[in-house]
Motif scaffolding. Structure first.
Motif, PDB file in Angstrom:
ATOM      1  N   LEU A   1       0.339  -3.518  -5.928  1.00  0.00           N
ATOM      2  CA  LEU A   1      -0.247  -2.384  -5.223  1.00  0.00           C
ATOM      3  C   LEU A   1      -1.723  -2.668  -4.958  1.00  0.00           C
ATOM      4  O   LEU A   1      -2.506  -2.870  -5.885  1.00  0.00           O
ATOM      5  CB  LEU A   1      -0.095  -1.104  -6.043  1.00  0.00           C
TER       6      LEU A   1
ATOM      7  N   PHE B   1       5.059   9.160  -5.042  1.00  0.00           N
ATOM      8  CA  PHE B   1       4.526   7.810  -5.226  1.00  0.00           C
ATOM      9  C   PHE B   1       5.156   7.153  -6.451  1.00  0.00           C
ATOM     10  O   PHE B   1       5.567   5.987  -6.417  1.00  0.00           O
ATOM     11  CB  PHE B   1       3.003   7.859  -5.398  1.00  0.00           C
TER      12      PHE B   1
ATOM     13  N   VAL C   1       0.847  -1.192   0.000  1.00  0.00           N
ATOM     14  CA  VAL C   1       0.000   0.000   0.000  1.00  0.00           C
ATOM     15  C   VAL C   1       0.881   1.239   0.000  1.00  0.00           C
ATOM     16  O   VAL C   1       1.944   1.263   0.620  1.00  0.00           O
ATOM     17  CB  VAL C   1      -0.971   0.031   1.204  1.00  0.00           C
ATOM     18  N   LEU C   2       0.444   2.242  -0.717  1.00  0.00           N
ATOM     19  CA  LEU C   2       1.088   3.551  -0.695  1.00  0.00           C
ATOM     20  C   LEU C   2       0.358   4.424   0.308  1.00  0.00           C
ATOM     21  O   LEU C   2      -0.881   4.404   0.379  1.00  0.00           O
ATOM     22  CB  LEU C   2       1.037   4.210  -2.072  1.00  0.00           C
ATOM     23  N   VAL C   3       1.108   5.184   1.098  1.00  0.00           N
ATOM     24  CA  VAL C   3       0.490   6.023   2.117  1.00  0.00           C
ATOM     25  C   VAL C   3       1.116   7.413   2.106  1.00  0.00           C
ATOM     26  O   VAL C   3       2.283   7.580   1.743  1.00  0.00           O
ATOM     27  CB  VAL C   3       0.640   5.404   3.528  1.00  0.00           C
TER      28      VAL C   3
ATOM     29  N   ILE D   1      -4.326   2.670  -1.348  1.00  0.00           N
ATOM     30  CA  ILE D   1      -3.665   3.917  -0.958  1.00  0.00           C
ATOM     31  C   ILE D   1      -4.396   4.478   0.265  1.00  0.00           C
ATOM     32  O   ILE D   1      -5.628   4.446   0.342  1.00  0.00           O
ATOM     33  CB  ILE D   1      -3.691   4.949  -2.098  1.00  0.00           C
TER      34      ILE D   1
ATOM     35  N   LEU E   1      -6.778   9.968  -6.593  1.00  0.00           N
ATOM     36  CA  LEU E   1      -5.712   8.984  -6.433  1.00  0.00           C
ATOM     37  C   LEU E   1      -6.159   7.596  -6.871  1.00  0.00           C
ATOM     38  O   LEU E   1      -5.371   6.831  -7.445  1.00  0.00           O
ATOM     39  CB  LEU E   1      -5.230   8.970  -4.987  1.00  0.00           C
TER      40      LEU E   1
ATOM     41  N   TYR F   1      -4.079   5.593  -9.841  1.00  0.00           N
ATOM     42  CA  TYR F   1      -3.299   4.379  -9.554  1.00  0.00           C
ATOM     43  C   TYR F   1      -4.112   3.093  -9.651  1.00  0.00           C
ATOM     44  O   TYR F   1      -3.574   2.008  -9.411  1.00  0.00           O
ATOM     45  CB  TYR F   1      -2.647   4.493  -8.168  1.00  0.00           C
TER      46      TYR F   1
ATOM     47  N   THR G   1      -8.852   3.699  -2.512  1.00  0.00           N
ATOM     48  CA  THR G   1      -8.146   4.699  -1.710  1.00  0.00           C
ATOM     49  C   THR G   1      -9.032   5.138  -0.548  1.00  0.00           C
ATOM     50  O   THR G   1     -10.240   5.294  -0.707  1.00  0.00           O
ATOM     51  CB  THR G   1      -7.777   5.911  -2.590  1.00  0.00           C
TER      52      THR G   1
ATOM     53  N   GLU H   1       1.941  12.556  -5.834  1.00  0.00           N
ATOM     54  CA  GLU H   1       1.974  11.600  -6.950  1.00  0.00           C
ATOM     55  C   GLU H   1       3.384  11.429  -7.499  1.00  0.00           C
ATOM     56  O   GLU H   1       3.790  10.311  -7.864  1.00  0.00           O
ATOM     57  CB  GLU H   1       1.017  12.058  -8.042  1.00  0.00           C
TER      58      GLU H   1
END
Length: 432
Positions: A146, A132, A86-88, A149, A182, A186, A190, A129
């Motif tokens: 992924l 990311f 996960v992107l945070v 987010i 987002l 991606y 999110t 972004e």
């Protein structure tokens, strides 16, 4: 690419047992099949079926042999934290943090840089972004895995829609579709929340609040806010703005107008902006040599400068922090009497001042709260620092994906990758 076809929902009994087994394994509460049975109350056959199912989906794996209790040694189970990423992002008033985390909430890569949230959503999210994209370029394995987010922002958020609502320190962000932007960019679901909520969740899952079911996390930075853990669950309130203690009126002083438009707010008198204002006045009046040097360097004084000056023994800064601590303590005493937490965790940039601020908060809380409410109450500094919000944002996403509500939306597909619609279930059910 269209959204993956939605599969038939899992039967309720199967779903309940699947979520129970997965939660026990990923929390580390049960490491073997016999332990799963003891903790969940499920029979051996059901445990075997659910473990096999989770293994098939790549979420659970076999580990080493566990200790024997007299018979055959049981095989330990492991949660496959590397099955997804996960992107945070944590967006503060003056800085932003971004990171990549695995499914256990562990931060794998982290970047931090200064940012003015008042510059607006386009500029800030463009930068998020870019960072990311940098992380995904450095970790191509993460790009392929992924799953979601998570974002924390410094203002009230309608959790069901992922949109900031009338945030006082975020001009231009009102009703901005942070989640939608987002998710579309991606191709993953999110979630967006107030950053203090993500900090509270990070402390509860991985910090000093771990295992404590009733907690207040207080962030003291440019603004002041609180995240509430009640009965082991993050309490957001009806629309998502619970815990906004920064806009509690503490005095009738009309000389200082808060950014929310009211007067006498705690944040306007005790937050980082208030410290900067009073520190600048002291520097210009010659009452603080340390702060005068900061001002002479050509940049404005901020709340962190007051903290640094206090650590160097500057008497003006010490008194400013003590005054802020007393005001914050007065508000928290009301929270303690009303909510009766077992733990208060103090975090944020201003809270890094050391013992001066914390001592003042403790003194007032213990003096003004009911004896029973403070009998076992602890008030401590955050142990996670600037990682709390990022880790909490990761847990927010992970917990939502593995929740009883959302797991059946993607489990049969093997991954939530490509599903941007999962949080929409909140809107359909009226939010949480």
């Amino acid at each position: 690419m269209g959204e993956p076809a939605e599969r038939a929902p899992l039967a309720s009994e199967r779903l309940d047992s699947l979520v129970a087994v997965l939660d026990l394994v990923r929390a580390g509460a049960a490491a073997t099949r016999p332990e799963l049975g003891r903790h969940s109350g499920l029979g051996r056959t059901v445990i075997a079926q659910r473990v096999a199912e989770l293994m098939e989906h790549g979420l659970v794996g076999d580990g080493a042999l566990g200790p024997s209790t007299g018979g055959r040694a049981p095989r330990q189970l492991t949660f496959r934290a590397d099955a997804g990423h996960v992107l945070v992002a944590e967006l503060g008033a003056t800085a932003l943090n971004v990171a990549l985390a695995d499914l256990s909430g562990h931060l794998l890569t982290q970047y931090r840089e200064r940012n003015d949230i008042a510059a607006g959503p386009e500029r800030t999210l463009d930068r998020v972004e870019a960072l990311f994209d940098r992380i995904l370029a450095e970790r191509p394995d993460a790009a392929d895995l992924l799953w979601g987010i998570g974002v924390g922002v410094p203002g009230p958020v309608e959790f069901a829609t992922g949109r900031p609502i009338a945030p006082p320190i975020m001009p231009g962000w009102d009703d901005y579709p942070v989640r939608d932007r987002l998710a579309t960019r991606y191709r993953v679901s999110t979630w967006v929340d107030n950053e203090v909520n993500t900090m509270a969740l990070g402390e509860y899952r991985a910090g000093l609040a771990k295992g404590v079911d009733d907690v207040v996390y207080v962030k003291i930075g440019t603004g002041i806010g609180a995240g509430l853990i009640s009965g082991g669950r993050l309490h957001r309130g009806g629309q998502g703005c619970a815990g906004d203690v920064g806009h509690v009126a503490v005095v009738d002083d009309t000389d200082v107008v808060c950014r929310c438009g009211n007067v006498g707010c705690l944040e306007a008198l005790a937050g980082g902006g208030a410290l900067a204002r009073e520190g600048t006045r002291a520097a210009r009046e010659g009452r603080s040599g340390y702060l005068a040097e900061v001002l002479a360097s050509g940049r404005p004084i901020n709340g962190s400068d007051i903290s640094t000056a206090a650590r160097h023994g500057d008497p003006v800064s010490v008194e400013l922090l003590a005054r802020s601590g007393r005001l914050i303590g007065t508000t928290l005493a009301t929270v303690v009497n009303f909510y009766n937490p077992s733990l208060i965790v103090i975090g944020g940039q201003v809270a890094n001042a050391g013992d001066v601020l914390l001592a003042a908060i403790r003194q007032v809380v213990y003096r003004r709260s009911l004896p029973l409410a403070t009998r076992d109450l602890r008030i401590v500094h955050s142990a996670l620092g600037d990682r709390a919000g990022l880790m909490g944002a990761a847990y927010m996403v992970i917990d939502e994906l593995f929740s009883r509500q959302h797991l059946p939306l993607w489990i049969d597909a093997g991954s939530p990758r490509g599903r941007t619609d999962i949080p929409a279930a909140l809107v359909a059910t009226g939010g949480r």
